[in-house]
Write a protein that holds these residues in place. Structure first.
Motif, PDB file in Angstrom:
ATOM      1  N   GLU A   6       0.731  -1.408  -0.026  1.00  9.78           N
ATOM      2  CA  GLU A   6      -0.013  -0.054  -0.032  1.00  9.78           C
ATOM      3  C   GLU A   6       0.836   1.175   0.043  1.00  9.78           C
ATOM      4  OE1 GLU A   6      -3.773   1.093   2.582  1.00  9.78           O
ATOM      5  OE2 GLU A   6      -3.520  -0.948   2.810  1.00  9.78           O
ATOM      6  N   SER A   7       1.906   1.229   0.764  1.00  7.44           N
ATOM      7  CA  SER A   7       2.765   2.469   0.950  1.00  7.44           C
ATOM      8  C   SER A   7       3.326   2.713  -0.516  1.00  7.44           C
ATOM      9  CB  SER A   7       3.803   2.263   2.095  1.00  7.44           C
ATOM     10  OG  SER A   7       4.471   1.050   1.748  1.00  7.44           O
ATOM     11  N   GLN A   8       3.922   1.594  -0.982  1.00 10.38           N
ATOM     12  CA  GLN A   8       4.433   1.808  -2.298  1.00 10.38           C
ATOM     13  C   GLN A   8       3.250   2.261  -3.426  1.00 10.38           C
ATOM     14  OE1 GLN A   8       6.709  -1.412  -3.193  1.00 10.38           O
ATOM     15  NE2 GLN A   8       7.539  -0.644  -5.259  1.00 10.38           N
ATOM     16  N   ALA A   9       2.177   1.872  -3.235  1.00 12.18           N
ATOM     17  CA  ALA A   9       1.125   2.323  -4.320  1.00 12.18           C
ATOM     18  C   ALA A   9       1.053   3.677  -3.946  1.00 12.18           C
ATOM     19  CB  ALA A   9      -0.015   1.759  -4.123  1.00 12.18           C
ATOM     20  N   ASP A  10       0.997   4.079  -2.674  1.00 13.71           N
ATOM     21  CA  ASP A  10       0.863   5.730  -2.687  1.00 13.71           C
ATOM     22  C   ASP A  10       1.968   6.576  -3.141  1.00 13.71           C
ATOM     23  OD1 ASP A  10      -1.555   7.221  -0.890  1.00 13.71           O
ATOM     24  OD2 ASP A  10       0.302   7.887  -0.039  1.00 13.71           O
ATOM     25  N   LYS A  11       3.197   6.147  -2.736  1.00 13.48           N
ATOM     26  CA  LYS A  11       4.337   6.777  -3.325  1.00 13.48           C
ATOM     27  C   LYS A  11       4.277   6.987  -4.598  1.00 13.48           C
ATOM     28  CE  LYS A  11       8.568   5.629  -1.812  1.00 13.48           C
ATOM     29  NZ  LYS A  11       9.660   4.805  -0.892  1.00 13.48           N
ATOM     30  N   LEU A  12       3.950   5.970  -5.615  1.00 10.25           N
ATOM     31  CA  LEU A  12       3.793   5.948  -6.947  1.00 10.25           C
ATOM     32  C   LEU A  12       2.845   6.666  -7.482  1.00 10.25           C
ATOM     33  CD1 LEU A  12       4.337   2.064  -8.270  1.00 10.25           C
ATOM     34  CD2 LEU A  12       5.788   4.186  -8.730  1.00 10.25           C
ATOM     35  N   LEU A  13       1.649   6.587  -6.786  1.00 13.48           N
ATOM     36  CA  LEU A  13       0.501   7.329  -7.684  1.00 13.48           C
ATOM     37  C   LEU A  13       0.040   8.589  -7.052  1.00 13.48           C
ATOM     38  CD1 LEU A  13      -1.739   3.751  -7.392  1.00 13.48           C
ATOM     39  CD2 LEU A  13      -0.237   4.727  -9.349  1.00 13.48           C
ATOM     40  N   ALA A  14       0.304   8.926  -5.906  1.00 18.92           N
ATOM     41  CA  ALA A  14      -0.136  10.284  -5.353  1.00 18.92           C
ATOM     42  C   ALA A  14       0.454  11.378  -6.163  1.00 18.92           C
ATOM     43  CB  ALA A  14       0.210  10.239  -3.985  1.00 18.92           C
ATOM     44  N   PRO A  15       1.584  11.165  -6.336  1.00 17.67           N
ATOM     45  CA  PRO A  15       2.453  12.432  -7.461  1.00 17.67           C
ATOM     46  C   PRO A  15       1.722  12.608  -8.623  1.00 17.67           C
ATOM     47  CG  PRO A  15       4.087  10.966  -6.439  1.00 17.67           C
ATOM     48  CD  PRO A  15       2.748  10.162  -6.228  1.00 17.67           C
ATOM     49  N   ILE A  16       1.068  11.515  -9.092  1.00 16.16           N
ATOM     50  CA  ILE A  16       0.436  11.453 -10.762  1.00 16.16           C
ATOM     51  C   ILE A  16      -1.066  12.239 -10.289  1.00 16.16           C
ATOM     52  CG2 ILE A  16      -0.256  10.246 -12.382  1.00 16.16           C
ATOM     53  CD1 ILE A  16       1.937   8.206 -11.831  1.00 16.16           C
TER      54      ILE A  16
ATOM     55  N   LEU B 118      -9.198   2.381  -2.788  1.00 13.87           N
ATOM     56  CA  LEU B 118      -9.758   1.502  -1.937  1.00 13.87           C
ATOM     57  C   LEU B 118      -8.686   0.338  -1.834  1.00 13.87           C
ATOM     58  CD1 LEU B 118     -13.447   0.781  -2.291  1.00 13.87           C
ATOM     59  CD2 LEU B 118     -12.228   2.256  -0.777  1.00 13.87           C
ATOM     60  N   ALA B 119      -8.298   0.110  -0.634  1.00 15.19           N
ATOM     61  CA  ALA B 119      -7.300  -0.929  -0.434  1.00 15.19           C
ATOM     62  C   ALA B 119      -7.778  -2.360   0.348  1.00 15.19           C
ATOM     63  CB  ALA B 119      -5.966  -0.658   0.069  1.00 15.19           C
ATOM     64  N   ASN B 120      -7.894  -3.421  -0.186  1.00  9.50           N
ATOM     65  CA  ASN B 120      -8.170  -4.652   0.562  1.00  9.50           C
ATOM     66  C   ASN B 120      -7.071  -5.461   0.458  1.00  9.50           C
ATOM     67  OD1 ASN B 120     -11.030  -4.629   1.445  1.00  9.50           O
ATOM     68  ND2 ASN B 120     -11.436  -4.354  -0.527  1.00  9.50           N
ATOM     69  N   ALA B 121      -7.203  -6.957   1.104  1.00 13.02           N
ATOM     70  CA  ALA B 121      -6.087  -7.720   1.339  1.00 13.02           C
ATOM     71  C   ALA B 121      -5.499  -7.951  -0.155  1.00 13.02           C
ATOM     72  CB  ALA B 121      -6.650  -8.964   1.622  1.00 13.02           C
ATOM     73  N   GLY B 122      -4.457  -7.315  -0.344  1.00 16.65           N
ATOM     74  CA  GLY B 122      -3.733  -7.526  -1.592  1.00 16.65           C
ATOM     75  C   GLY B 122      -4.160  -6.962  -2.861  1.00 16.65           C
ATOM     76  N   ASP B 123      -5.352  -6.073  -2.836  1.00 17.53           N
ATOM     77  CA  ASP B 123      -5.836  -5.497  -3.973  1.00 17.53           C
ATOM     78  C   ASP B 123      -5.999  -4.130  -3.646  1.00 17.53           C
ATOM     79  OD1 ASP B 123      -7.384  -6.845  -6.158  1.00 17.53           O
ATOM     80  OD2 ASP B 123      -8.694  -5.380  -5.592  1.00 17.53           O
ATOM     81  N   ILE B 124      -5.818  -3.280  -4.822  1.00 21.62           N
ATOM     82  CA  ILE B 124      -5.711  -1.878  -4.767  1.00 21.62           C
ATOM     83  C   ILE B 124      -6.874  -1.643  -5.796  1.00 21.62           C
ATOM     84  CG2 ILE B 124      -4.848   0.177  -5.308  1.00 21.62           C
ATOM     85  CD1 ILE B 124      -2.671  -0.461  -3.398  1.00 21.62           C
ATOM     86  N   GLN B 125      -7.876  -0.674  -5.650  1.00 21.31           N
ATOM     87  CA  GLN B 125      -8.812  -0.386  -6.349  1.00 21.31           C
ATOM     88  C   GLN B 125      -8.605   1.368  -6.638  1.00 21.31           C
ATOM     89  OE1 GLN B 125     -12.775  -2.303  -5.865  1.00 21.31           O
ATOM     90  NE2 GLN B 125     -13.648  -0.606  -7.066  1.00 21.31           N
ATOM     91  N   LEU B 126      -8.628   1.712  -7.836  1.00 21.48           N
ATOM     92  CA  LEU B 126      -8.695   3.085  -8.225  1.00 21.48           C
ATOM     93  C   LEU B 126      -9.652   3.548  -8.795  1.00 21.48           C
ATOM     94  CD1 LEU B 126      -5.024   2.682  -8.939  1.00 21.48           C
ATOM     95  CD2 LEU B 126      -5.503   4.938  -7.980  1.00 21.48           C
ATOM     96  N   THR B 127     -10.455   4.510  -8.334  1.00 20.73           N
ATOM     97  CA  THR B 127     -11.669   4.858  -9.249  1.00 20.73           C
ATOM     98  C   THR B 127     -11.409   6.253  -9.640  1.00 20.73           C
ATOM     99  OG1 THR B 127     -12.922   3.486  -8.087  1.00 20.73           O
ATOM    100  CG2 THR B 127     -14.200   4.980  -9.329  1.00 20.73           C
ATOM    101  N   LEU B 128     -11.463   6.629 -11.115  1.00 22.77           N
ATOM    102  CA  LEU B 128     -11.335   8.096 -11.298  1.00 22.77           C
ATOM    103  C   LEU B 128     -12.676   8.486 -11.976  1.00 22.77           C
ATOM    104  CD1 LEU B 128      -8.125   7.252 -13.774  1.00 22.77           C
ATOM    105  CD2 LEU B 128      -8.364   7.512 -11.103  1.00 22.77           C
TER     106      LEU B 128
END
Lengths: 414, 414
Positions: free
Chosen positions: B193-203, B215-225
């Protein structure tokens, strides 16, 4: 005593995330005789939050605010409470030192923003939060001349819940009139909802001092009885008396007198008999095994199962004769029985279970509609099966068929 | 435009039941450019409800009230809106006739209480409810000199949602400024999760006009735009541009560019290759099979699986040599590989999967702690395995291990 819970956070105003802390707090508040009269979700906007706080204080005695205590600009709960009540915020030196120490332990530089977590409302007590950096706050104050209790709690469930239990419940108990709570949960399987209502409502409505809540899921009914009295024995007596009458009315639909799940009960019976179980499921796709194995220690009685979608695998793993499938079709009582018997023998289990059906959304015919399920239970003496037609979508049919399967095993073991 | 959703019903102020209609309404409202600024739950008490309605009208433009339209004494929404706005209720003759006709069809006598469902707010339009007896109401009115839209909706989800779609959305569209909404959902598996945040937030933070929810669940990240513009092409272009940049950043963690679930993607790849899958799971107890079979049509590629809790069944159903278990232990990469390979051969599948681990809460050792899981994927060419240690309780470990298993299959199939 009436309370309101305000969950703070714009993410809970999206279609994807719900406040769940309030369910936990409600249960704990009810136990000490506090009713939750309103729940509000408000976003990270200061003006909205100030307004919601004032509204809540105007209509309830206890206000629990969850979230908005972190270090970011969006975290505004402290500031909003201060504004709503015209209180000042002071920066707590001990808390500042704690934040610095925390950052040092993790070897990360501390952004100055973080320090706002050390801001304390005038007159409030800080509530230690061992699981996070933002402490909670407890404020015993007045609003429009009335006494109000205001609780500031962190949003992450892993911080909110332990902090509420450790810090808020004892403080609330000390302030509130002493109440003793008795609680019981009864559960029943596969009773039609309308029938349950007709049976039970005439009974529980005569117990005005016991709060009865009924929850219905696919084939499962859960009745929770809650009684709050100044005397513990009185509360217990009323709940037990009502529970006894409801249990009698539920007859053998009742499977649990104190909240246990159906899978727990099945495993309990298996343990008593030192018996083992194996499952061959088709249309439920693994849900029967999944529910059973969700119980810790299930491996003592549950040997395992097979999910046999294809006809070939029904033969390979559960010895179902291909001729039987050819003659009666995969969805038939004959095949359900063969699955139950076959898996029992293959696994060397005391009991075998077979499930076959049509979960949809396609594959139904006039004779074998979507929702048709055959379920069989087998032991060395006999193999019995039932036929059911369940309504709803694929997930719903999975759930109903799984519940029916577990209930059939329970009835066989009883 | 700001809206508030009020869910009416004391059962939603218990620890066991939550309002879920509001999530559905929020999604639909967002799509036509309406923000949900507050959500409130209020019990079946007239005074509380009148107060909550006035508060809502004081802070938002659109108020959706869900529930409290039934025939019982607890159903007070019509009366409360009338009181809050000083409107009269009139009994609608057509509606009375419809209620009588409905009762006649079902051959049940109609209690006089039922007739309150025919009461209409002065100035309101009735909204037909084909799935229940209480119609909705649409009121375009004024409160404190401001224009307000008030929607009365039935509480049961099967009535509320279709009625909202069929009757409210078109009326809202006709009244609101035209907005076009573009939406995309990206999903990624097993990225920390922390890596996803670091990668994605700046974008995504540089796209202020696109609302990004993670949304983060066990091993799953869902991004809604979500992007709302007056012009459909502009909205689509912004969402697609941001989605493209996020997809690039997510590299091969990304598994879905338009909201598909991981199990759907696995089945999609299997279908493309005309390949089949069989699963032998131990510690996940059927959850892998259950997730795959939750997808309609999964029977085309998923042959089935075995849940092999006991060592004996690992041998009986997946040909795992007892010596292998004796030498390496049931939780080992060797046994995971043997399970994957064995089930593949036994089921005659293109791919076999083996999962073995310790889900707890007991059974861990220093060398093999709770949460340790070995997962293997096998085809005719090779058998590969991974070792992971997951944290959390039994359910959480089940979920993580299942997600990791499906992701491993996805990566093998890609």
């Amino acid at each position: 005593m009436k309370s309101e819970i305000i969950a703070v956070g714009s993410e809970m105003l999206t279609p994807w995330r719900q406040d769940t802390n309030s369910l936990y707090l409600t249960e704990k508040l009810n136990e000490i005789g506090v009713t939750v009269a309103f729940k509000t979700v408000v976003g990270d906007r200061r003006k909205d939050l100030v307004g919601a706080i004032r509204t809540a204080l105007g209509r309830t005695d206890i206000l629990a605010l969850i979230g908005g205590l972190g270090p970011t600009e969006d975290d505004l709960t402290r500031e909003a409470v201060a504004e709503a009540l015209s209180l000042t915020l002071r920066r707590d030196a001990t808390q500042v030192a704690a934040l610095h120490a925390r950052a040092a332990t993790w070897r990360i530089p501390m952004p100055s923003n973080n320090l706002k977590q050390a801001d304390v409302l005038e007159g409030a007590a800080l509530l230690p939060n061992p699981n996070g950096s933002a402490p909670g706050q407890w404020l015993d104050t007045k609003f429009a001349a009335y006494r109000k209790l205001i609780l500031l709690l962190p949003g992450p469930p892993g911080e909110c819940r332990p902090l509420f239990d450790a810090e808020c419940i004892p403080r609330l108990r000390a302030v509130l009139p002493v109440r003793s709570i008795a609680r019981r949960t009864l559960r029943a399987a596969m009773i039609p909802e309308s029938q349950a209502d007709k049976l039970l409502a005439p009974i529980y409505t005569t117990y005005a001092d016991v709060e009865t809540t009924i929850l219905a899921n696919a084939g499962d009914i859960q009745l929770t009885l809650l009684c709050s009295k100044s005397n513990a024995a009185d509360a217990r007596q009323r709940v037990d008396e009502l529970a006894g009458r409801l249990e009698e009315a539920l007859e053998d639909w009742l499977y649990s007198s104190d909240g246990e799940t159906l899978e727990q009960i099945v495993l309990y019976y298996l343990g008593l008999r030192q018996a083992t179980l194996a499952v061959a499921e088709s249309c439920t796709g693994g849900m029967v095994s999944e529910r059973i194995t969700s119980v810790p220690g299930s491996s003592r009685s549950f040997l395992g199962g097979v999910v046999v979608y294809s006809n070939e695998l029904k033969t390979v793993f559960a010895n179902v004769p291909p001729e039987l499938i050819a003659q009666y079709g995969a969805v038939s009582s004959e095949v359900a029985k063969a699955l139950a018997n076959g898996i029992r023998l293959r696994a060397g289990a005391t009991f075998g279970v077979g499930v076959t059906g049509i979960a949809g959304p396609t594959g139904g015919t006039e004779l074998k509609p979507i929702g048709l399920v055959h379920i069989a239970v087998s032991d060395a003496q006999k193999t019995e099966s039932v036929e059911r037609i369940f309504r709803g979508d694929r997930t719903r049919i999975h759930q109903w068929a799984t519940q029916q399967t577990l209930d059939l095993v329970r009835r066989r073991l009883r």
